[in-house]
Structures are given as structure tokens and as C-alpha cells.
Design a protein around this motif. Structure first.
Motif, PDB file in Angstrom:
ATOM      1  N   ILE A  27       0.837  -1.200   0.000  1.00 41.25           N
ATOM      2  CA  ILE A  27       0.000   0.000   0.000  1.00 41.25           C
ATOM      3  C   ILE A  27       0.871   1.250   0.000  1.00 41.25           C
ATOM      4  N   ASP A  28       0.292   2.330  -0.484  1.00 39.92           N
ATOM      5  CA  ASP A  28       0.982   3.610  -0.519  1.00 39.92           C
ATOM      6  C   ASP A  28       0.632   4.350   0.767  1.00 39.92           C
ATOM      7  N   ALA A  29       1.487   4.237   1.752  1.00 37.62           N
ATOM      8  CA  ALA A  29       1.226   4.876   3.042  1.00 37.62           C
ATOM      9  C   ALA A  29       2.517   5.467   3.583  1.00 37.62           C
ATOM     10  N   THR A  30       2.379   6.569   4.263  1.00 34.79           N
ATOM     11  CA  THR A  30       3.510   7.206   4.916  1.00 34.79           C
ATOM     12  C   THR A  30       3.512   6.781   6.378  1.00 34.79           C
ATOM     13  N   VAL A  31       4.658   6.335   6.838  1.00 36.30           N
ATOM     14  CA  VAL A  31       4.810   5.945   8.243  1.00 36.30           C
ATOM     15  C   VAL A  31       5.724   6.961   8.902  1.00 36.30           C
ATOM     16  N   GLU A  32       5.199   7.634   9.917  1.00 37.44           N
ATOM     17  CA  GLU A  32       5.964   8.651  10.634  1.00 37.44           C
ATOM     18  C   GLU A  32       6.244   8.167  12.050  1.00 37.44           C
ATOM     19  N   LYS A  33       7.327   8.647  12.610  1.00 35.45           N
ATOM     20  CA  LYS A  33       7.656   8.336  13.995  1.00 35.45           C
ATOM     21  C   LYS A  33       7.546   9.631  14.786  1.00 35.45           C
ATOM     22  N   GLU A  34       6.678   9.653  15.766  1.00 35.33           N
ATOM     23  CA  GLU A  34       6.474  10.856  16.576  1.00 35.33           C
ATOM     24  C   GLU A  34       7.105  10.652  17.953  1.00 35.33           C
ATOM     25  N   GLU A  35       8.107  11.475  18.272  1.00 40.47           N
ATOM     26  CA  GLU A  35       8.798  11.361  19.555  1.00 40.47           C
ATOM     27  C   GLU A  35       8.567  12.567  20.462  1.00 40.47           C
ATOM     28  N   ASN A  36       7.874  13.581  19.946  1.00 42.39           N
ATOM     29  CA  ASN A  36       7.600  14.783  20.726  1.00 42.39           C
ATOM     30  C   ASN A  36       6.509  14.486  21.756  1.00 42.39           C
ATOM     31  N   LEU A  37       6.860  14.608  23.042  1.00 43.17           N
ATOM     32  CA  LEU A  37       5.914  14.247  24.104  1.00 43.17           C
ATOM     33  C   LEU A  37       4.632  15.062  24.080  1.00 43.17           C
ATOM     34  N   GLU A  38       4.714  16.330  23.743  1.00 45.27           N
ATOM     35  CA  GLU A  38       3.511  17.159  23.685  1.00 45.27           C
ATOM     36  C   GLU A  38       2.560  16.646  22.613  1.00 45.27           C
ATOM     37  N   LYS A  39       3.102  16.276  21.466  1.00 40.60           N
ATOM     38  CA  LYS A  39       2.270  15.756  20.384  1.00 40.60           C
ATOM     39  C   LYS A  39       1.710  14.377  20.740  1.00 40.60           C
ATOM     40  N   ILE A  40       2.524  13.558  21.417  1.00 38.72           N
ATOM     41  CA  ILE A  40       2.051  12.244  21.850  1.00 38.72           C
ATOM     42  C   ILE A  40       0.906  12.406  22.848  1.00 38.72           C
ATOM     43  N   MET A  41       1.053  13.335  23.774  1.00 40.29           N
ATOM     44  CA  MET A  41       0.019  13.556  24.786  1.00 40.29           C
ATOM     45  C   MET A  41      -1.287  14.028  24.166  1.00 40.29           C
ATOM     46  N   ALA A  42      -1.227  14.669  23.013  1.00 34.88           N
ATOM     47  CA  ALA A  42      -2.438  15.123  22.335  1.00 34.88           C
ATOM     48  C   ALA A  42      -3.321  13.942  21.919  1.00 34.88           C
ATOM     49  N   TYR A  43      -2.715  12.758  21.793  1.00 38.40           N
ATOM     50  CA  TYR A  43      -3.484  11.559  21.441  1.00 38.40           C
ATOM     51  C   TYR A  43      -4.051  10.872  22.687  1.00 38.40           C
ATOM     52  N   ASN A  44      -3.780  11.424  23.869  1.00 41.72           N
ATOM     53  CA  ASN A  44      -4.300  10.881  25.118  1.00 41.72           C
ATOM     54  C   ASN A  44      -3.823   9.446  25.352  1.00 41.72           C
ATOM     55  N   VAL A  45      -2.564   9.196  25.029  1.00 42.34           N
ATOM     56  CA  VAL A  45      -1.976   7.870  25.168  1.00 42.34           C
ATOM     57  C   VAL A  45      -1.052   7.862  26.379  1.00 42.34           C
ATOM     58  N   MET A  46      -1.246   6.885  27.250  1.00 42.59           N
ATOM     59  CA  MET A  46      -0.399   6.776  28.435  1.00 42.59           C
ATOM     60  C   MET A  46       0.578   5.602  28.334  1.00 42.59           C
ATOM     61  N   SER A  47       0.337   4.689  27.411  1.00 39.87           N
ATOM     62  CA  SER A  47       1.206   3.526  27.229  1.00 39.87           C
ATOM     63  C   SER A  47       1.838   3.585  25.852  1.00 39.87           C
ATOM     64  N   LEU A  48       3.153   3.446  25.827  1.00 37.82           N
ATOM     65  CA  LEU A  48       3.874   3.494  24.559  1.00 37.82           C
ATOM     66  C   LEU A  48       4.549   2.156  24.305  1.00 37.82           C
ATOM     67  N   PRO A  49       4.802   1.814  23.079  1.00 38.26           N
ATOM     68  CA  PRO A  49       4.506   2.561  21.859  1.00 38.26           C
ATOM     69  C   PRO A  49       3.023   2.484  21.510  1.00 38.26           C
ATOM     70  N   ALA A  50       2.622   3.374  20.617  1.00 38.25           N
ATOM     71  CA  ALA A  50       1.241   3.381  20.147  1.00 38.25           C
ATOM     72  C   ALA A  50       1.245   3.540  18.628  1.00 38.25           C
ATOM     73  N   LEU A  51       0.199   3.010  18.016  1.00 40.70           N
ATOM     74  CA  LEU A  51       0.048   3.109  16.565  1.00 40.70           C
ATOM     75  C   LEU A  51      -1.197   3.910  16.247  1.00 40.70           C
ATOM     76  N   VAL A  52      -1.030   4.911  15.393  1.00 48.28           N
ATOM     77  CA  VAL A  52      -2.134   5.771  14.971  1.00 48.28           C
ATOM     78  C   VAL A  52      -2.360   5.557  13.481  1.00 48.28           C
ATOM     79  N   VAL A  53      -3.597   5.226  13.120  1.00 49.93           N
ATOM     80  CA  VAL A  53      -3.971   5.037  11.719  1.00 49.93           C
ATOM     81  C   VAL A  53      -5.135   5.978  11.433  1.00 49.93           C
ATOM     82  N   ASP A  54      -4.972   6.811  10.419  1.00 49.06           N
ATOM     83  CA  ASP A  54      -6.007   7.792  10.042  1.00 49.06           C
ATOM     84  C   ASP A  54      -6.444   8.640  11.227  1.00 49.06           C
ATOM     85  N   GLY A  55      -5.482   9.040  12.060  1.00 50.33           N
ATOM     86  CA  GLY A  55      -5.774   9.919  13.183  1.00 50.33           C
ATOM     87  C   GLY A  55      -6.349   9.240  14.408  1.00 50.33           C
TER      88      GLY A  55
END
Length: 74
Positions: A27-55
Motif C-alpha cells: 500500500i501507498d502509506a507514509t509511516v511517521e515516527k512521533e517522539e515529541n511528548l507534547e504531540k504524543i500527549m495530544a493523542y491521550n496515550v499513556m502507554s507506549l509505543p502506540a500506533l495511529v492510523v487515520d488519526g
């Protein structure tokens, strides 16, 4: 797609697994790695790693196989 994580070995492993899954599915998909804690916290995730698909967080705090990732992204 985004892999949320601070750079630990589990986060790096999930990023690699997601890249493998995307390649295997062809598939044609972009995979990004997000390490910025502020941006990670915006997803309301407390356990890492996490996978985000389509937001949307589809997995968090667990080690996933290529097959599990493929099931989550198709």
C-alpha cells in the motif's frame, strides 16, 4: 500512519514492524515516527509505543507482529 514513542527499543521495533507491514501489503502509506511528548500527549496515550492510523489510536502499549499490524491497517 504514526508510531508514537520516545525512542525506546519497543518504539523502534514497532516502527520497523509497521514499515514491514506496509511493504508486504503493497500500500501507498507514509509511516511517521512521533517522539515529541507534547504531540504524543495530544493523542491521550499513556502507554507506549502506540500506533495511529487515520488519526485514530488503534494500538498502545503492546508489541505487535507484522500480521497484527496488517490487520489493523487494512
Amino acid at each position: 500512519m504514526k508510531v508514537l514513542g520516545t525512542g525506546c527499543s519497543s518504539c523502534k521495533a514497532l516502527y520497523s514492524t509497521v514499515q514491514d507491514a506496509v511493504a508486504q501489503l503493497g500500500i501507498d502509506a507514509t509511516v511517521e515516527k512521533e517522539e515529541n511528548l507534547e504531540k504524543i500527549m495530544a493523542y491521550n496515550v499513556m502507554s507506549l509505543p502506540a500506533l495511529v492510523v487515520d488519526g485514530k489510536v488503534v494500538a498502545k502499549g503492546q508489541k505487535l507482529s507484522v500480521e497484527q499490524v496488517k490487520a489493523l491497517i487494512i
